[in-house]
Design a protein around this motif. Structure first.
Motif, short mmCIF file in Angstrom:
data_model
loop_
_atom_site.label_atom_id
_atom_site.label_comp_id
_atom_site.label_asym_id
_atom_site.label_seq_id
_atom_site.Cartn_x
_atom_site.Cartn_y
_atom_site.Cartn_z
N ARG A 1 -8.95 -0.38 0.44
CA ARG A 1 -7.97 0.42 1.31
C ARG A 1 -7.84 1.61 0.82
O ARG A 1 -7.91 2.81 1.57
CB ARG A 1 -6.90 -0.39 1.65
CG ARG A 1 -7.15 -1.78 2.29
CD ARG A 1 -5.70 -2.57 2.85
NE ARG A 1 -4.92 -2.65 1.74
CZ ARG A 1 -4.87 -3.95 1.02
NH1 ARG A 1 -5.66 -4.81 1.38
NH2 ARG A 1 -3.92 -4.16 0.10
N ASP B 1 0.97 -1.20 -0.14
CA ASP B 1 0.10 -0.03 0.11
C ASP B 1 0.91 1.30 -0.03
O ASP B 1 1.84 1.22 0.66
CB ASP B 1 -0.98 0.07 1.30
CG ASP B 1 -1.95 -1.22 1.12
OD1 ASP B 1 -1.90 -1.87 0.11
OD2 ASP B 1 -2.89 -0.98 2.12
N GLU C 1 -10.78 3.95 1.43
CA GLU C 1 -10.91 4.23 2.89
C GLU C 1 -10.07 5.32 3.41
O GLU C 1 -10.41 5.86 4.21
CB GLU C 1 -10.77 2.87 3.68
CG GLU C 1 -11.71 1.71 3.59
CD GLU C 1 -11.42 0.46 3.88
OE1 GLU C 1 -10.06 0.26 4.47
OE2 GLU C 1 -12.14 -0.34 4.07
N ARG C 2 -9.00 5.38 2.50
CA ARG C 2 -8.06 6.60 2.86
C ARG C 2 -8.40 8.04 2.03
O ARG C 2 -7.84 8.67 2.35
CB ARG C 2 -6.70 6.09 2.62
CG ARG C 2 -6.10 5.00 3.45
CD ARG C 2 -4.66 4.33 3.06
NE ARG C 2 -3.76 5.35 2.90
CZ ARG C 2 -2.45 5.06 2.35
NH1 ARG C 2 -2.29 3.89 2.09
NH2 ARG C 2 -1.49 6.28 2.55
#
Length: 276
Positions: free
Chosen positions: A63, A38, A66-67
């Protein structure tokens, strides 16, 4: 702006052409979600283009979302198109003209039960590269497929008489591209796609294709249609297809990526989590 391609194949013709358009003024990078860690905190790109659809890639994209990173298409929307059972349920529930679809736990189970009503089209339930798509006209053909793919979960669709041509429509933001390709289920098989001017499409077909984007919350997608007696019949929906050889497609993708990176476009997302 920084645009990041999520793909193991950044040299794909559509992506390579889009990169060439962007790089004079913008930075384009590529990450393969299968092997890349990531991004570090503070190292997010302005927009990500999700051109791979493996479970690991979807988790990677989720992910990023989500950031707070924008992803075209969203992980949820992309994932929903990977399960042909869920695809049919969503489309039919929304009133789209999608081919009637039944689900079987495996080809071996289907064959043991005596098979479907013939002729039928059998497809892998989970869409992926080199999956199963075959016309089945009799028990012998079904038995041969079951011998090669015994444990494959499948969907079964009644074969729809048609002219033997797939209408391929691709959407990038507000732009629609169309082509004709000889169906792999109708001999003689063709190898290429010829461009189809939009004004040659029957009335109402573009409305159906745009509605698919709304229902599946997709910004970059493809719809495979059959001409069923003058009416469109949807047989597949693809998130972020290749759109090879369509003039203007790289320009449309580059413009959409920049609009999204600049905050002028918000990627469509599912109102509810994907069920697949």
């Amino acid at each position: 702006m920084r645009v990041c391609l999520l793909t193991p194949s950044p040299g794909h013709p559509l992506l390579a052409a889009t990169t060439a358009l962007l790089t004079p003024r913008h930075r384009v990078t590529a990450l393969d979600p299968a092997v890349s860690p990531d991004p570090a905190p503070g190292d997010l790109a302005d927009v990500y283009l999700l051109k791979t659809r493996t479970p690991r890639a979807l988790a990677f994209a989720r992910r990023l979302e989500e950031r707070g990173a924008p992803v075209l298409n969203s992980a949820g929307s992309t994932g929903q198109c990977q399960d042909r059972t869920a695809m049919a349920e969503v489309a039919l529930r929304a009133g789209l003209p999608f081919v009637a679809t039944a689900t079987e736990p495996s080809l071996a189970v289907l064959a043991a039960r005596g098979g479907p009503a013939y002729p039928a089209v059998v497809k892998s339930r989970h869409s992926r590269r080199h999956d199963l798509v075959a016309r089945v006209d009799d028990p012998a053909r079904l038995a041969a497929l079951a011998a090669d793919w015994p444990d494959e979960p499948v969907v079964v669709q009644r074969f729809t008489p048609n002219d033997g041509w797939d209408h391929k429509l691709w959407v990038v933001g507000d732009h629609v591209f169309a082509g004709l390709r000889r169906s792999e289920l109708a001999p003689p098989a063709g190898t290429g796609t010829e461009s189809l001017p939009l004004d040659r499409l029957p009335a109402g077909w573009l409305d159906v294709v745009r509605r698919v984007g709304e229902v599946f919350a997709l910004d970059v997608y493809g719809v495979d249609l059959l001409d069923a007696g003058g009416s469109p019949l949807i047989v597949d929906v693809n998130a972020f297809p290749g759109i090879r050889g369509q003039a203007g497609a790289p320009e449309a993708l580059a413009a959409l990526a920049l609009r999204t990176a600049e905050g002028h476009h918000t990627p469509r997302t599912l109102l509810q989590p994907a069920t697949c």
